[in-house]
Design a protein around this motif. Structure first.
Motif, PDB file in Angstrom:
ATOM      1  N   UNK A 105      10.814   4.831  -1.049  1.00 27.86           N
ATOM      2  CA  UNK A 105      10.929   6.299  -0.149  1.00 27.86           C
ATOM      3  C   UNK A 105      12.285   5.984  -0.011  1.00 27.86           C
ATOM      4  N   UNK A 127      -1.071  10.024 -13.501  1.00 26.42           N
ATOM      5  CA  UNK A 127      -0.789   9.420 -11.993  1.00 26.42           C
ATOM      6  C   UNK A 127      -0.824  10.587 -11.140  1.00 26.42           C
ATOM      7  N   UNK A 128      -1.428  10.767 -10.118  1.00 27.82           N
ATOM      8  CA  UNK A 128      -1.178  11.738  -9.269  1.00 27.82           C
ATOM      9  C   UNK A 128      -0.830  11.575  -7.782  1.00 27.82           C
ATOM     10  N   UNK A 129      -0.803  10.280  -7.417  1.00 26.64           N
ATOM     11  CA  UNK A 129      -0.451   9.832  -6.101  1.00 26.64           C
ATOM     12  C   UNK A 129       0.506   8.559  -5.948  1.00 26.64           C
ATOM     13  N   UNK A 130       1.511   8.653  -5.204  1.00 24.93           N
ATOM     14  CA  UNK A 130       2.368   7.557  -4.932  1.00 24.93           C
ATOM     15  C   UNK A 130       2.342   7.282  -3.341  1.00 24.93           C
ATOM     16  N   UNK A 131       2.020   5.996  -3.129  1.00 25.43           N
ATOM     17  CA  UNK A 131       1.496   5.752  -1.830  1.00 25.43           C
ATOM     18  C   UNK A 131       0.434   6.525  -1.233  1.00 25.43           C
ATOM     19  N   UNK A 132       0.737   7.087  -0.206  1.00 21.41           N
ATOM     20  CA  UNK A 132      -0.508   7.762   0.283  1.00 21.41           C
ATOM     21  C   UNK A 132      -0.295   9.458   0.237  1.00 21.41           C
ATOM     22  N   UNK A 150       0.941  -1.205   0.056  1.00 15.32           N
ATOM     23  CA  UNK A 150       0.008  -0.125   0.046  1.00 15.32           C
ATOM     24  C   UNK A 150       0.742   1.462  -0.025  1.00 15.32           C
ATOM     25  N   UNK A 151       1.956   1.363   0.775  1.00 15.00           N
ATOM     26  CA  UNK A 151       2.711   2.260   1.021  1.00 15.00           C
ATOM     27  C   UNK A 151       3.721   2.998  -0.272  1.00 15.00           C
ATOM     28  N   UNK A 152       3.395   2.076  -1.194  1.00 15.31           N
ATOM     29  CA  UNK A 152       4.572   2.247  -2.307  1.00 15.31           C
ATOM     30  C   UNK A 152       3.620   2.213  -3.653  1.00 15.31           C
ATOM     31  N   UNK A 153       2.511   2.159  -3.933  1.00 14.80           N
ATOM     32  CA  UNK A 153       1.486   2.060  -5.052  1.00 14.80           C
ATOM     33  C   UNK A 153       1.342   3.368  -5.653  1.00 14.80           C
ATOM     34  N   UNK A 154       1.478   3.640  -7.219  1.00 11.81           N
ATOM     35  CA  UNK A 154       1.283   4.847  -7.742  1.00 11.81           C
ATOM     36  C   UNK A 154      -0.021   4.526  -8.145  1.00 11.81           C
ATOM     37  N   UNK A 155      -0.864   5.604  -8.281  1.00 16.16           N
ATOM     38  CA  UNK A 155      -2.297   5.559  -8.567  1.00 16.16           C
ATOM     39  C   UNK A 155      -2.756   6.345  -9.627  1.00 16.16           C
ATOM     40  N   UNK A 166      -0.723   1.349 -10.774  1.00 19.70           N
ATOM     41  CA  UNK A 166       0.437   0.986 -11.526  1.00 19.70           C
ATOM     42  C   UNK A 166       0.775  -0.582 -10.970  1.00 19.70           C
ATOM     43  N   UNK A 203       5.878  -0.685 -10.776  1.00 18.66           N
ATOM     44  CA  UNK A 203       6.285   0.490 -10.328  1.00 18.66           C
ATOM     45  C   UNK A 203       6.088   0.411  -8.538  1.00 18.66           C
ATOM     46  N   UNK A 243       6.658   3.273  -5.440  1.00 10.78           N
ATOM     47  CA  UNK A 243       7.065   4.625  -4.889  1.00 10.78           C
ATOM     48  C   UNK A 243       8.012   4.557  -3.755  1.00 10.78           C
TER      49      UNK A 243
END
Lengths: 485, 485
Positions: A147, B96-101, A90-95, A110, A143, A145
């Motif tokens: 950190x 794509x507008x969000x990465x994780x939260x 969850x913490x590293x998904x691109x949406x 993604x 993909x 995200x």
């Protein structure tokens, strides 16, 4: 005689060497593309990647794996279906949230990996144990995200060469058999690429999100850090239950089948580069070298002699190509031979052929090995065979060199202090006796100042009398720790 | 003797036939994946796609194109750099507008095409005319938030097989020469796949967003609609100016180089399927068939005879493989021969070999062509050569059939009414004289109830006296109209 090139920069400041080599050899352009953690495979790098993928695909295809291609985008509700899995990612998904000027009804991820989308489609495709085992794979971008600090080809936000395999089985045992097959396939891949590794069962707290257990391959970078280069997961029925994917079993029951998944990534190419390189640049194993032989004419000023050298060069190149070698002639006129040597050494071409007037007149070739820089002169008529032999020698000496470097970086000790010195000193992977309890494992990470890679696979019995240095309980396994990427 | 299978469903309800065939032949799973406009390449379809891509890559590589791989994600500011371009694509870009939260600082587009990201990186890579011409290509997924009705492999939101080439040149003329080369490459691709086409210069109002002009390949589907299967764009200096990409020119000046780009997509595979199919399913040209010969043993009940047939089958398959053919033996025991015939006919395997007791005893093979269903019996010893000859015949008769179907669907007329009847009746592409003015072109679309494809390429002089049927002015070109996908 010249010795092999030094490995001073390679080992003393590996990250910098790596950045230098992928830029100089034009493998992967990183740091200039205006999105963090994403780079470009340049033409030469792409050809290395292509040959590596040929090895990977060849081994998968010949063991009954079928290549497929799934959509990149996974709707949120699919990704959320298996609870451990989404918790892990969850913490590293691109949406993706918008299409054109509209907001989408359903957010699209993604793919961070494809267990969910593939299991979903398998519910349509697989109805009976008769169709099993089923082994799919795809080679795609994933993909994450990240950190953590990103690194070219090693920790990316777009992993462009993710080979993910997904299999379905009628029983726990058959899935376990598949885990073994996957391990054999990966061993064969890394052996072919002359990349040494250890195989570990990852600890419970570091297994894949949704798996029963994870087996991982790690190699060691020139700076003593471990790099995970492949993982194999027994998924049990986690995803088939989450998707209520049921099939007709051998005994007529409808039940959830069992799954495995396993992946390798850009890191296979990264470790190929890291393990074999030296201060002059890449050293590519002949079997996957895009160019196996670069031919460099050294032309005299005199027009007639120049013509003689160039004619002979063309003839020699043709003969080598006919011998089945991947040959490139560097006949750029504005570039001096010295600069060309430097250029192709950086690119790691295994064999350089130099042709001057002497060679042209005596019908010979001067041949230089990239790995040792040794030169020999051979008659043109024998050149194809001699180069073939030489390439086999190069492969075997590259394998030996990599193996001996790797072997020197494994320490087995009962002392936490020795392990700590080893790991902190970036000397490689340390193994110490372990009681099997998570609390001791996590404390070891603190005390050794490294990360637990897991326990040896296949399982190794620990000799009587060995004890966990933290709690004093009898050890059930050796546990591996290292600095990692 | 049997004639070739009918093409009744194929032509009378093509969209339905197409959905049926890609499902039945297990090419592409469409409509079940829970994101609109996105489907899955299944194993058999993937192998067809792979062979088609081999043709594409082979032709590009041999003409000096270099394969690369760029990131999927393009930051908004890059995509917006060239104003015509973003205007053309803005309505259909996924963001794509969000990465994780976290919300991202910069929105990232899923590439709709890669002119912007590639030009951006070229500014780092290319400094001098000496490096030119430069020809890159990549095979990637592109994304378009289509508002029109989506169709499997034809109008997708994820186009998974986008081969996009991007080239750089020192002059307008050299870019124009590249346009010609690209056209030759595409002709060779479609010729190899036996896909007929017309080449048109797209009208000004339908060129690629950012191009000086666009040349397009169209083929005709079984239902008379045209399908665009390839485009070639002269980009002029649009992108090099927008990115202030300048290089040292031959005359020492710093100036913006010239570019072209050209692409083909999943539609190449779609048209391969559409053009050659019939009511029994796919008919794949032997050169790109994943399986060229399927061998089906027809086993008698008697155990001994059965053994004889199976032994002979193995021997025959080995002989055919040795002859360099791609062979598959269908020895599934629970499936009847009739069902197997049906199955492999749907999959379009060019040659079926039947082996029963008679063949086993007489050392022969019974061979059936997929395209005509004709059967012959040949001695095993000659089978390799005979099948090779047969495959050449199949290729040539498939080419002829496709060509004649296509030829019958081109109409040249001076009458708007005839053109309208032709286009509305789904009979194919109509050509009518045109004055060259956009207003007349657009009105023709209304009057003919079709879409303008453009004017013939290479340019064709129009005979004296032909006039635009709308305004009566002298015609400067024939203009093509059709229903399109």
């Amino acid at each position: 005689m010249l010795g092999p090139p030094s490995r001073e920069k390679w080992s003393s400041d590996f990250p910098r060497w790596f950045d230098w080599v992928i830029e100089t050899a034009e493998v992967y352009d990183y740091g200039r593309y205006p999105v963090k953690g994403m780079g470009v495979w340049m033409p030469y790098g792409f050809q290395i990647r292509r040959r590596v993928l040929e090895v990977v695909r060849g081994l998968l295809d010949s063991t009954g794996h079928e290549e497929v291609l799934f959509p990149l985008l996974i709707p949120e509700h699919l990704l959320r279906r298996e609870s451990e899995h989404i918790r892990g990612f969850e913490g590293e998904v691109y949406w993706v949230t918008h299409g054109g000027r509209e907001e989408l009804d359903v957010k699209l991820a993604l793919r961070p990996t494809s267990e969910t989308s593939i299991t979903y489609m398998e519910t349509f495709w697989i109805k009976s144990y008769r169709q099993l085992p089923k082994k799919y794979y795809q080679v795609v971008s994933i993909f994450r995200y990240e950190t953590k600090a990103t690194r070219p080809m090693i920790r990316l936000r777009e992993v462009t060469t993710f080979k993910e395999a997904h299999t379905v089985h009628e029983s726990f045992e058959d899935a376990e058999r598949q885990v073994l097959e996957a391990i054999e396939v990966y061993k064969a891949i890394f052996d072919r690429l002359l990349i040494p590794y250890v195989i570990s069962k990852r600890p419970e707290w570091d297994k894949f999100a949704g798996a029963l257990y994870t087996i991982a391959f790690d190699t060691i970078m020139p700076d003593g850090r471990a790099l995970q280069i492949g993982t194999v997961h027994h998924l049990g029925q986690s995803f088939t239950r989450a998707f209520d994917f049921r099939i007709q079993m051998r005994d007529e029951r409808l039940d959830h089948p069992w799954q495995t998944s396993y992946g390798v990534s850009d890191r296979v190419v990264a470790s190929l580069i890291a393990v074999h390189g030296d201060d002059r640049g890449l050293v590519i194993p002949p079997s996957v070298a895009p160019i196996q032989v670069v031919v460099i004419p050294i032309t005299p000023g005199d027009e007639e002699k120049r013509g003689k050298v160039l004619t002979y060069t063309a003839k020699a190149a043709e003969a080598l190509e006919k011998a089945g070698l991947r040959v490139h002639v560097d006949d750029r006129e504005w570039e001096r031979p010295g600069a060309k040597f430097y250029y192709w050494e950086a690119k790691g071409v295994p064999i350089r052929v130099e042709i001057g007037l002497r060679e042209a007149e005596q019908d010979t070739l001067t041949i230089a090995r990239r790995d040792t820089l040794e030169k020999t002169e051979v008659p043109l008529g024998e050149a194809g065979n001699r180069i073939r032999e030489l390439m086999a020698q190069i492969e075997s000496s590259m394998r030996e060199r990599a193996k001996s470097f790797f072997g020197e970086r494994l320490l087995r000790t009962e002392s936490l202090e020795e392990a700590r010195d080893w790991v902190e000193g970036r000397r490689g992977i340390a193994e110490i006796p372990w009681c099997g309890r998570e609390s001791c494992g996590l404390e070891m990470e603190e005390r050794v100042n490294g990360k637990v890679l897991g326990t040896p696979w296949p399982e190794e019995p620990v000799e009587e009398g060995k004890r966990c240095p933290l709690c004093g309980r009898p050890a059930v396994a050796w546990i591996r720790l290292a600095k990692t990427y």
